[in-house]
Design a protein around this motif. Sequence first.
Motif, PDB file in Angstrom:
ATOM      1  N   SER A 146       2.294  12.041   1.971  1.00 46.98           N
ATOM      2  CA  SER A 146       2.769  11.915   0.595  1.00 46.98           C
ATOM      3  C   SER A 146       2.276  13.111  -0.214  1.00 46.98           C
ATOM      4  O   SER A 146       1.401  13.855   0.220  1.00 46.98           O
ATOM      5  N   LYS A 147       2.850  13.274  -1.409  1.00 45.57           N
ATOM      6  CA  LYS A 147       2.316  14.236  -2.364  1.00 45.57           C
ATOM      7  C   LYS A 147       1.842  13.505  -3.628  1.00 45.57           C
ATOM      8  O   LYS A 147       1.549  14.123  -4.639  1.00 45.57           O
ATOM      9  N   SER A 148       1.767  12.155  -3.503  1.00 48.03           N
ATOM     10  CA  SER A 148       1.278  11.331  -4.609  1.00 48.03           C
ATOM     11  C   SER A 148      -0.228  11.114  -4.452  1.00 48.03           C
ATOM     12  O   SER A 148      -0.679  10.443  -3.514  1.00 48.03           O
ATOM     13  N   LYS A 149      -0.982  11.650  -5.354  1.00 44.47           N
ATOM     14  CA  LYS A 149      -2.445  11.516  -5.295  1.00 44.47           C
ATOM     15  C   LYS A 149      -2.866  10.048  -5.377  1.00 44.47           C
ATOM     16  O   LYS A 149      -3.733   9.594  -4.620  1.00 44.47           O
ATOM     17  N   ASN A 150      -2.262   9.303  -6.287  1.00 43.65           N
ATOM     18  CA  ASN A 150      -2.639   7.893  -6.459  1.00 43.65           C
ATOM     19  C   ASN A 150      -2.358   7.078  -5.203  1.00 43.65           C
ATOM     20  O   ASN A 150      -3.165   6.235  -4.809  1.00 43.65           O
ATOM     21  N   TYR A 151      -1.220   7.336  -4.581  1.00 44.21           N
ATOM     22  CA  TYR A 151      -0.880   6.600  -3.358  1.00 44.21           C
ATOM     23  C   TYR A 151      -1.885   6.912  -2.248  1.00 44.21           C
ATOM     24  O   TYR A 151      -2.374   6.015  -1.555  1.00 44.21           O
ATOM     25  N   LEU A 152      -2.195   8.190  -2.066  1.00 39.24           N
ATOM     26  CA  LEU A 152      -3.109   8.580  -0.997  1.00 39.24           C
ATOM     27  C   LEU A 152      -4.519   8.035  -1.241  1.00 39.24           C
ATOM     28  O   LEU A 152      -5.210   7.620  -0.299  1.00 39.24           O
ATOM     29  N   LYS A 153      -4.935   8.002  -2.511  1.00 42.19           N
ATOM     30  CA  LYS A 153      -6.240   7.402  -2.834  1.00 42.19           C
ATOM     31  C   LYS A 153      -6.257   5.921  -2.470  1.00 42.19           C
ATOM     32  O   LYS A 153      -7.236   5.400  -1.926  1.00 42.19           O
ATOM     33  N   GLU A 154      -5.145   5.252  -2.737  1.00 42.54           N
ATOM     34  CA  GLU A 154      -5.025   3.831  -2.402  1.00 42.54           C
ATOM     35  C   GLU A 154      -5.104   3.618  -0.894  1.00 42.54           C
ATOM     36  O   GLU A 154      -5.760   2.691  -0.411  1.00 42.54           O
ATOM     37  N   VAL A 155      -4.419   4.496  -0.138  1.00 44.44           N
ATOM     38  CA  VAL A 155      -4.443   4.421   1.323  1.00 44.44           C
ATOM     39  C   VAL A 155      -5.872   4.557   1.837  1.00 44.44           C
ATOM     40  O   VAL A 155      -6.328   3.791   2.701  1.00 44.44           O
ATOM     41  N   ILE A 156      -6.596   5.533   1.299  1.00 44.27           N
ATOM     42  CA  ILE A 156      -7.969   5.785   1.741  1.00 44.27           C
ATOM     43  C   ILE A 156      -8.879   4.606   1.395  1.00 44.27           C
ATOM     44  O   ILE A 156      -9.674   4.143   2.218  1.00 44.27           O
ATOM     45  N   GLN A 157      -8.732   4.090   0.177  1.00 43.88           N
ATOM     46  CA  GLN A 157      -9.578   2.974  -0.270  1.00 43.88           C
ATOM     47  C   GLN A 157      -9.307   1.691   0.518  1.00 43.88           C
ATOM     48  O   GLN A 157     -10.215   0.900   0.776  1.00 43.88           O
ATOM     49  N   ASN A 158      -8.037   1.477   0.921  1.00 41.21           N
ATOM     50  CA  ASN A 158      -7.678   0.252   1.647  1.00 41.21           C
ATOM     51  C   ASN A 158      -7.882   0.364   3.156  1.00 41.21           C
ATOM     52  O   ASN A 158      -7.721  -0.619   3.884  1.00 41.21           O
TER      53      ASN A 158
END
Length: 342
Positions: A146-158
């Motif tokens: 992705s190029k969405s920072k928020n999405y990638l942060k969510e992926v990492i956190q989950n």
Amino acid sequence: MNICFIIDPWEEINPEEDSTIRLIHESLLRKHNVGILYPYSLTIRDSNTYGFVRMIKKQEKYSSNLSTFYKKTELKKQLLPISGFDAIFIRTNPPLDQIMLNFLDSIKDHTFIVNDIDGLRRANNKLYPASFEDPKNEIIPVTHVSKSKNYLKEVIQNSKKDRMILKPLDGFGGSGVIVLEKDATQNINSLLDFYISGKRDGNYVIVQEFIEGAEEGDTRVLMLNGEPIGAYKRIPAKDDIRSNIKAGGSAQKHVLNKQEKLICKKIGPKLVSDGLYFVGLDIIKGKLIEINVVSPGGITRINKFNRTKIQSKVIDFVENVISNKENVIYRKQSHKKLIENA
């Protein structure tokens, strides 16, 4: 046979390590006409694709020492029609030059290109492994792009993993590959900002499951026409997660294990159907990490460890393809003549 190698500048080749120069050397030993071409040297003349090709001057005898061969090689630059080549190898470093592919579109139906133009368009970045069906992630690690920072942060956190791999979509040679620590929140913000920024709409970034045991290295497998023809182990340098030789990794002899053979068997048919005849696979602990379809390396090391000549197998394959194509054309022409004379 006339063979063209599209490469990065000849002057930048390291003859001791380079795979392409071994393919060139083998072609010349077999008395083929060989030219080298830089992507920016392509042109259109009279609605045909031409190139400022550097033809290699033939010698009576070629040195078996690749460094000596390289030093003694003489190049003669000429404007030549690219359709005159029977086979073309694309051996440039990623990222792939899309304009170059557009030039080659005009000849792809009549000239054998390794690898196929349309196959390269599909597979020249790290998204390609996602095209292989693996719903349970048995051979391909869990991957997010992705190029969405928020999405990638969510992926990492989950993620259930404490660590994940972050890398750019179009990197090569291990450049830009880092390990993310899940609890390093401030670092994650900064790193995602850095990797995604740079273009108007941002860059695509890969976040991938960290494979336990990655510090022990990976396996580079060379595939030819859907079958493995050689492999070696790459061990990361001290204090580095990357196994790539360009990143300081070292090489060891390796024999494919059962899981690695299974991966080759599963993906081989699709590689062939996509026209990806000569590729490199990177495998870590039984998981396919990357598929290198542009200028896969490793010939030198596999040859050394196994006392083989991978380049011979590759040129054998190309010669067989060209021979079969010529036989089809000859048969067609012979049959047409019979009908015309009936």
